[in-house]
Design a protein around this motif. Structure first.
Motif, PDB file in Angstrom:
ATOM      1  N   GLU A  70       0.810  -1.216   0.000  1.00 57.09           N
ATOM      2  CA  GLU A  70       0.000   0.000   0.000  1.00 57.09           C
ATOM      3  C   GLU A  70       0.843   1.265   0.000  1.00 57.09           C
ATOM      4  O   GLU A  70       0.557   2.208  -0.741  1.00 57.09           O
ATOM      5  CB  GLU A  70      -0.910   0.023   1.232  1.00 57.09           C
ATOM      6  CG  GLU A  70      -2.018  -0.990   1.142  1.00 57.09           C
ATOM      7  CD  GLU A  70      -2.876  -1.026   2.399  1.00 57.09           C
ATOM      8  OE1 GLU A  70      -3.048   0.023   3.052  1.00 57.09           O
ATOM      9  OE2 GLU A  70      -3.362  -2.127   2.717  1.00 57.09           O
ATOM     10  N   ASP A  74       0.970   3.931  -2.998  1.00 58.63           N
ATOM     11  CA  ASP A  74       0.495   5.277  -2.705  1.00 58.63           C
ATOM     12  C   ASP A  74       1.507   6.321  -3.198  1.00 58.63           C
ATOM     13  O   ASP A  74       1.141   7.304  -3.841  1.00 58.63           O
ATOM     14  CB  ASP A  74       0.278   5.405  -1.194  1.00 58.63           C
ATOM     15  CG  ASP A  74      -0.624   6.564  -0.884  1.00 58.63           C
ATOM     16  OD1 ASP A  74      -1.731   6.598  -1.442  1.00 58.63           O
ATOM     17  OD2 ASP A  74      -0.191   7.446  -0.122  1.00 58.63           O
ATOM     18  N   GLN A  78       1.259   9.087  -7.062  1.00 60.19           N
ATOM     19  CA  GLN A  78       1.186  10.553  -7.006  1.00 60.19           C
ATOM     20  C   GLN A  78       1.254  11.129  -8.420  1.00 60.19           C
ATOM     21  O   GLN A  78       2.170  10.817  -9.161  1.00 60.19           O
ATOM     22  CB  GLN A  78       2.399  11.135  -6.243  1.00 60.19           C
ATOM     23  CG  GLN A  78       2.467  10.808  -4.780  1.00 60.19           C
ATOM     24  CD  GLN A  78       1.489  11.656  -3.961  1.00 60.19           C
ATOM     25  OE1 GLN A  78       0.938  12.634  -4.469  1.00 60.19           O
ATOM     26  NE2 GLN A  78       1.264  11.246  -2.727  1.00 60.19           N
ATOM     27  N   GLU A 115      -7.924   0.950  -4.359  1.00 61.52           N
ATOM     28  CA  GLU A 115      -8.022   1.857  -3.203  1.00 61.52           C
ATOM     29  C   GLU A 115      -7.169   3.098  -3.439  1.00 61.52           C
ATOM     30  O   GLU A 115      -7.595   4.217  -3.187  1.00 61.52           O
ATOM     31  CB  GLU A 115      -7.519   1.138  -1.945  1.00 61.52           C
ATOM     32  CG  GLU A 115      -8.589   0.612  -1.032  1.00 61.52           C
ATOM     33  CD  GLU A 115      -9.573   1.682  -0.587  1.00 61.52           C
ATOM     34  OE1 GLU A 115      -9.168   2.649   0.070  1.00 61.52           O
ATOM     35  OE2 GLU A 115     -10.754   1.536  -0.919  1.00 61.52           O
ATOM     36  N   ALA A 116      -5.945   2.877  -3.917  1.00 63.64           N
ATOM     37  CA  ALA A 116      -5.047   4.008  -4.161  1.00 63.64           C
ATOM     38  C   ALA A 116      -5.613   4.892  -5.273  1.00 63.64           C
ATOM     39  O   ALA A 116      -5.582   6.121  -5.180  1.00 63.64           O
ATOM     40  CB  ALA A 116      -3.653   3.499  -4.529  1.00 63.64           C
ATOM     41  N   ARG A 118      -8.684   5.373  -6.063  1.00 67.37           N
ATOM     42  CA  ARG A 118      -9.805   6.137  -5.509  1.00 67.37           C
ATOM     43  C   ARG A 118      -9.279   7.326  -4.703  1.00 67.37           C
ATOM     44  O   ARG A 118      -9.725   8.461  -4.882  1.00 67.37           O
ATOM     45  CB  ARG A 118     -10.620   5.199  -4.617  1.00 67.37           C
ATOM     46  CG  ARG A 118     -11.799   5.823  -3.942  1.00 67.37           C
ATOM     47  CD  ARG A 118     -12.595   4.763  -3.207  1.00 67.37           C
ATOM     48  NE  ARG A 118     -11.975   4.362  -1.955  1.00 67.37           N
ATOM     49  CZ  ARG A 118     -12.116   5.019  -0.802  1.00 67.37           C
ATOM     50  NH1 ARG A 118     -12.831   6.113  -0.758  1.00 67.37           N
ATOM     51  NH2 ARG A 118     -11.547   4.563   0.292  1.00 67.37           N
ATOM     52  N   ARG A 119      -8.298   7.068  -3.851  1.00 66.23           N
ATOM     53  CA  ARG A 119      -7.760   8.145  -3.001  1.00 66.23           C
ATOM     54  C   ARG A 119      -7.100   9.237  -3.831  1.00 66.23           C
ATOM     55  O   ARG A 119      -7.203  10.410  -3.520  1.00 66.23           O
ATOM     56  CB  ARG A 119      -6.714   7.577  -2.028  1.00 66.23           C
ATOM     57  CG  ARG A 119      -7.281   6.907  -0.799  1.00 66.23           C
ATOM     58  CD  ARG A 119      -6.214   6.780   0.292  1.00 66.23           C
ATOM     59  NE  ARG A 119      -4.977   6.172  -0.175  1.00 66.23           N
ATOM     60  CZ  ARG A 119      -4.769   4.857  -0.255  1.00 66.23           C
ATOM     61  NH1 ARG A 119      -5.726   4.015   0.113  1.00 66.23           N
ATOM     62  NH2 ARG A 119      -3.619   4.393  -0.686  1.00 66.23           N
ATOM     63  N   HIS A 120      -6.433   8.826  -4.914  1.00 69.35           N
ATOM     64  CA  HIS A 120      -5.684   9.807  -5.712  1.00 69.35           C
ATOM     65  C   HIS A 120      -6.547  10.459  -6.792  1.00 69.35           C
ATOM     66  O   HIS A 120      -6.043  11.274  -7.560  1.00 69.35           O
ATOM     67  CB  HIS A 120      -4.477   9.133  -6.383  1.00 69.35           C
ATOM     68  CG  HIS A 120      -3.353   8.865  -5.440  1.00 69.35           C
ATOM     69  ND1 HIS A 120      -2.409   9.801  -5.099  1.00 69.35           N
ATOM     70  CD2 HIS A 120      -3.034   7.769  -4.723  1.00 69.35           C
ATOM     71  CE1 HIS A 120      -1.548   9.290  -4.226  1.00 69.35           C
ATOM     72  NE2 HIS A 120      -1.908   8.046  -3.983  1.00 69.35           N
ATOM     73  N   GLY A 121      -7.805  10.086  -6.883  1.00 69.86           N
ATOM     74  CA  GLY A 121      -8.673  10.692  -7.898  1.00 69.86           C
ATOM     75  C   GLY A 121      -8.238  10.355  -9.314  1.00 69.86           C
ATOM     76  O   GLY A 121      -8.364  11.189 -10.226  1.00 69.86           O
ATOM     77  N   TYR A 169     -15.670  -1.354  -7.231  1.00 69.83           N
ATOM     78  CA  TYR A 169     -15.231   0.049  -7.109  1.00 69.83           C
ATOM     79  C   TYR A 169     -15.963   0.961  -8.090  1.00 69.83           C
ATOM     80  O   TYR A 169     -16.161   2.140  -7.810  1.00 69.83           O
ATOM     81  CB  TYR A 169     -13.701   0.149  -7.254  1.00 69.83           C
ATOM     82  CG  TYR A 169     -13.041  -0.060  -5.912  1.00 69.83           C
ATOM     83  CD1 TYR A 169     -13.033  -1.327  -5.326  1.00 69.83           C
ATOM     84  CD2 TYR A 169     -12.501   1.000  -5.202  1.00 69.83           C
ATOM     85  CE1 TYR A 169     -12.486  -1.531  -4.078  1.00 69.83           C
ATOM     86  CE2 TYR A 169     -11.948   0.808  -3.945  1.00 69.83           C
ATOM     87  CZ  TYR A 169     -11.945  -0.465  -3.382  1.00 69.83           C
ATOM     88  OH  TYR A 169     -11.412  -0.653  -2.131  1.00 69.83           O
ATOM     89  N   HIS A 173     -17.906   3.252  -5.517  1.00 69.62           N
ATOM     90  CA  HIS A 173     -17.126   4.483  -5.369  1.00 69.62           C
ATOM     91  C   HIS A 173     -17.139   5.332  -6.636  1.00 69.62           C
ATOM     92  O   HIS A 173     -16.451   6.341  -6.696  1.00 69.62           O
ATOM     93  CB  HIS A 173     -15.673   4.146  -5.005  1.00 69.62           C
ATOM     94  CG  HIS A 173     -15.551   3.474  -3.669  1.00 69.62           C
ATOM     95  ND1 HIS A 173     -15.971   4.061  -2.497  1.00 69.62           N
ATOM     96  CD2 HIS A 173     -15.072   2.254  -3.322  1.00 69.62           C
ATOM     97  CE1 HIS A 173     -15.752   3.240  -1.484  1.00 69.62           C
ATOM     98  NE2 HIS A 173     -15.216   2.132  -1.954  1.00 69.62           N
TER      99      HIS A 173
END
Ligand code: NAD
Ligand code: TDX
Length: 345
Positions: A70, A74, A78, A115-116, A118-121, A169, A173
């Motif tokens: 993870e 992550d 970026q 998951e990553a 989703r978090r990073h758009g 997802y 999401h």
């Protein structure tokens, strides 16, 4: 009319593998303004030699990481606006020996990437899947995207699990994700555990060609560059939440393919060896590709020419595969093939 997306920075996971490395080259050729971040664990199947010509290219960077890690994912994600996930344990025979590794990468690893993303758009996620998720289609006819998934071995079950996670997802999401289901792919830089490069390289070494069971199983062969073109099209134009079959339209019987390889190399058919069959061996895969073609995909169907080109590539690039065959591969070969009755060593 489907909108065409554009991206700036694409993460390609599994980009040091066979199809992934071909796709990294394809992507940079087709979209010269893009940046590409290759993320790869460099398992036995990952090979930086397949990307060596990109060293020094300011558009390319490489991160050695496990897609199930993870923190590493992550950090690497970026600034990426698209992710194309090729990373997988990909060989059916190995999934019979070590299914746990397949679940970790092909299911859990996909979850970590989602998951990553989703978090990073991330604006688009493409999951590379396979015709094997449909299970076999022994009697004629073709799988269409709406068919039920009936995977029959641990590899294909894990790939189907990865697809299910992608769908989750999309639904829960609102992630903009798509899936491709490619058929058996062949071409340069394929690890020689797979059928076509194994047959070619064994023939070049005057070693027996191990044919599982009666050898009358059928596969639909897709040239790697056609696979890459289909992936690229779906990345840019595919409809959110949809899966697209990418088949080569080249259905062939395994035994015939092996004979064609021997003939091209001027080697005798006496090198063919029928050996113990693969447990749960799928007899046939076949894909309808109407949906991808409606999007604009046009594979080059000429299997004879593409197979000959591939044989010639392995004949001309012996240092690439001889380095592999002298390493981890030798242990794998002994483990898998001695059990099937092949004399090894
Ligand atoms: P490959 O085995 O040649 O390459 C897989 C790559 O993924 C390697 O570079 C490896 O180091 C990397 N990798 C493995 N586990 C990883 C992890 N946990 N984290 C990061 N990297 C990891 O595979 P391939 O034949 O190029 O297949 C690529 C994708 O296409 C896979 O998802 C496979 O399921 C799918 N596919 C393959 C075929 C085929 O015929 N080869 C057909 C249809 C679909
Ligand atoms: O030594 C062999 N002898 C043999 O007869 C090997 C390695 C294979 N075979 C047969 C089994 C299959 O019928 O050849 C056929 C092709 O075998 P693989 O190259 O192992 O491919 P397959 O099992 O069909 O799966 C491939 O296509 C779908 C890829 O490995 C997967 O990653 C992809 O998802």
């Amino acid at each position: 009319m489907t909108a065409t997306r554009t991206f700036t920075r694409v993460m390609v996971t599994g980009g040091a593998g066979f199809i992934g490395s071909n796709y990294v080259h394809y992507l940079l050729e087709r979209h010269p303004a893009y940046q590409v971040v290759v993320v790869d664990k460099l398992t036995y199947a990952g090979n930086l030699a397949s990307l060596a010509d990109l060293d020094g290219d300011p558009r390319y960077s490489f991160v050695r990481a496990d897609i199930a890690d993870e923190a590493a994912i992550d950090a690497a994600m970026q600034g990426c606006d698209a992710v194309v996930n090729f990373a997988a344990d990909s060989h059916v025979d190995r999934s019979l020996h070590d299914p746990g590794g397949f679940i970790r990468t092909d299911v859990h690893g996909v979850f970590v990437l989602l998951e990553a993303a989703r978090r990073h758009g991330v604006r688009r996620f493409l999951q590379i899947s396979t015709d094997e998720v449909y299970g076999h289609f022994p009697q004629g006819g073709e799988s269409v995207e709406t068919d039920r998934l009936r995977p029959r071995n641990p590899y294909s079950a894990a790939k189907a699990g990865g697809e299910m996670m992608v769908n989750a997802y999309v639904e829960t999401h609102g992630l903009d994700a798509v899936i491709t289901r490619g058929s058996n792919t062949f071409g340069p830089y394929q690890y020689p555990e797979k059928f076509i490069p194994l047959m070619i390289t064994n023939a070049l070494e005057d070693q027996p060609l191990p044919i599982y069971g009666d050898g009358l199983q059928r596969r639909d062969w897709l040239y790697v560059r056609d696979h890459c073109a289909g992936v690229d099209l779906v990345l840019h134009r595919g409809a959110t939440g949809e899966a697209y079959n990418l088949g080569g339209g080249n259905e062939a019987v395994n035994l015939d393919v092996a004979k064609r390889i021997l003939d091209r190399l001027g080697k005798p058919h006496s090198l063919l060896r029928h050996v113990g069959d693969r447990p749960g061996h799928d007899r046939r895969y076949a894909l309808s590709t109407a949906k991808a073609e409606a999007l604009g995909w046009e594979p080059r169907h000429d299997f004879s020419i593409l197979l000959a080109e591939t044989i010639d590539w392995y004949a001309a690039n012996q240092p690439w595969w001889r380095a592999i065959k002298s390493g981890e591969f030798a242990d794998w070969y002994a483990k898998n093939y001695a059990a099937r009755g092949v004399h090894v060593g």
